[in-house]
Design a protein around this motif. Structure first.
Motif, PDB file in Angstrom:
ATOM      1  N   TYR A  31       8.522  42.557 -90.425  1.00  0.00           N
ATOM      2  CA  TYR A  31       7.219  43.180 -90.620  1.00  0.00           C
ATOM      3  C   TYR A  31       6.191  42.380 -89.843  1.00  0.00           C
ATOM      4  CZ  TYR A  31       3.016  45.056 -92.733  1.00  0.00           C
ATOM      5  OH  TYR A  31       1.788  45.643 -92.910  1.00  0.00           O
ATOM      6  N   PHE A  45       2.746  41.190 -89.891  1.00  0.00           N
ATOM      7  CA  PHE A  45       1.659  41.057 -90.859  1.00  0.00           C
ATOM      8  C   PHE A  45       0.301  41.257 -90.198  1.00  0.00           C
ATOM      9  CE2 PHE A  45       5.181  38.935 -92.872  1.00  0.00           C
ATOM     10  CZ  PHE A  45       5.101  39.433 -94.162  1.00  0.00           C
ATOM     11  N   GLY A  46      -0.554  41.948 -90.880  1.00  0.00           N
ATOM     12  CA  GLY A  46      -1.896  42.231 -90.390  1.00  0.00           C
ATOM     13  C   GLY A  46      -2.301  43.620 -90.829  1.00  0.00           C
ATOM     14  N   PRO A  47      -3.529  43.980 -90.605  1.00  0.00           N
ATOM     15  CA  PRO A  47      -3.989  45.321 -90.972  1.00  0.00           C
ATOM     16  C   PRO A  47      -3.176  46.389 -90.214  1.00  0.00           C
ATOM     17  CG  PRO A  47      -5.847  43.899 -90.404  1.00  0.00           C
ATOM     18  CD  PRO A  47      -4.594  43.162 -90.029  1.00  0.00           C
ATOM     19  N   PRO A  48      -2.804  47.466 -90.882  1.00  0.00           N
ATOM     20  CA  PRO A  48      -1.995  48.506 -90.242  1.00  0.00           C
ATOM     21  C   PRO A  48      -2.589  49.033 -88.936  1.00  0.00           C
ATOM     22  CG  PRO A  48      -2.161  48.934 -92.587  1.00  0.00           C
ATOM     23  CD  PRO A  48      -3.079  47.781 -92.283  1.00  0.00           C
ATOM     24  N   GLU A  49      -3.910  49.102 -88.858  1.00  0.00           N
ATOM     25  CA  GLU A  49      -4.533  49.648 -87.646  1.00  0.00           C
ATOM     26  C   GLU A  49      -4.403  48.718 -86.440  1.00  0.00           C
ATOM     27  OE1 GLU A  49      -7.795  47.655 -90.078  1.00  0.00           O
ATOM     28  OE2 GLU A  49      -6.148  49.021 -90.508  1.00  0.00           O
ATOM     29  N   THR A  50      -3.944  47.492 -86.653  1.00  0.00           N
ATOM     30  CA  THR A  50      -3.784  46.562 -85.526  1.00  0.00           C
ATOM     31  C   THR A  50      -2.351  46.535 -84.989  1.00  0.00           C
ATOM     32  OG1 THR A  50      -3.289  44.645 -86.920  1.00  0.00           O
ATOM     33  CG2 THR A  50      -5.627  45.099 -86.436  1.00  0.00           C
TER      34      THR A  50
END
Length: 65
Positions: free
Chosen positions: A26, A28-33
């Motif tokens: 996965y 990691f980070g905001p989905p939009e990034t």
């Protein structure tokens, strides 16, 4: 990639009793990034490997199929 492994296992052991496919990643980070490349990396490892691994191993686990 799975077919040679399955063939080798069939020759050596005849069948397998347990198949554990424990893989996943996965980003990691905001989905939009998440980039398209990161998405496909996650999908290929987390989903496609699972499907291909089980498809290749089921003939050894269930030889009557």
């Amino acid at each position: 990639m799975i077919a040679p492994l399955a063939s080798s296992l069939r020759r050596q052991y005849g069948r397998i009793d347990i198949l554990v496919n424990n893989s996943g990643v996965y980003e990691f980070g905001p989905p939009e990034t998440v980039t398209e490349a990161q998405f496909y990396k996650m999908f290929d490892i987390s989903v496609l490997c699972l499907l291909l691994g089980h498809a290749g191993g089921c003939g050894l686990a269930f030889p009557w199929r």
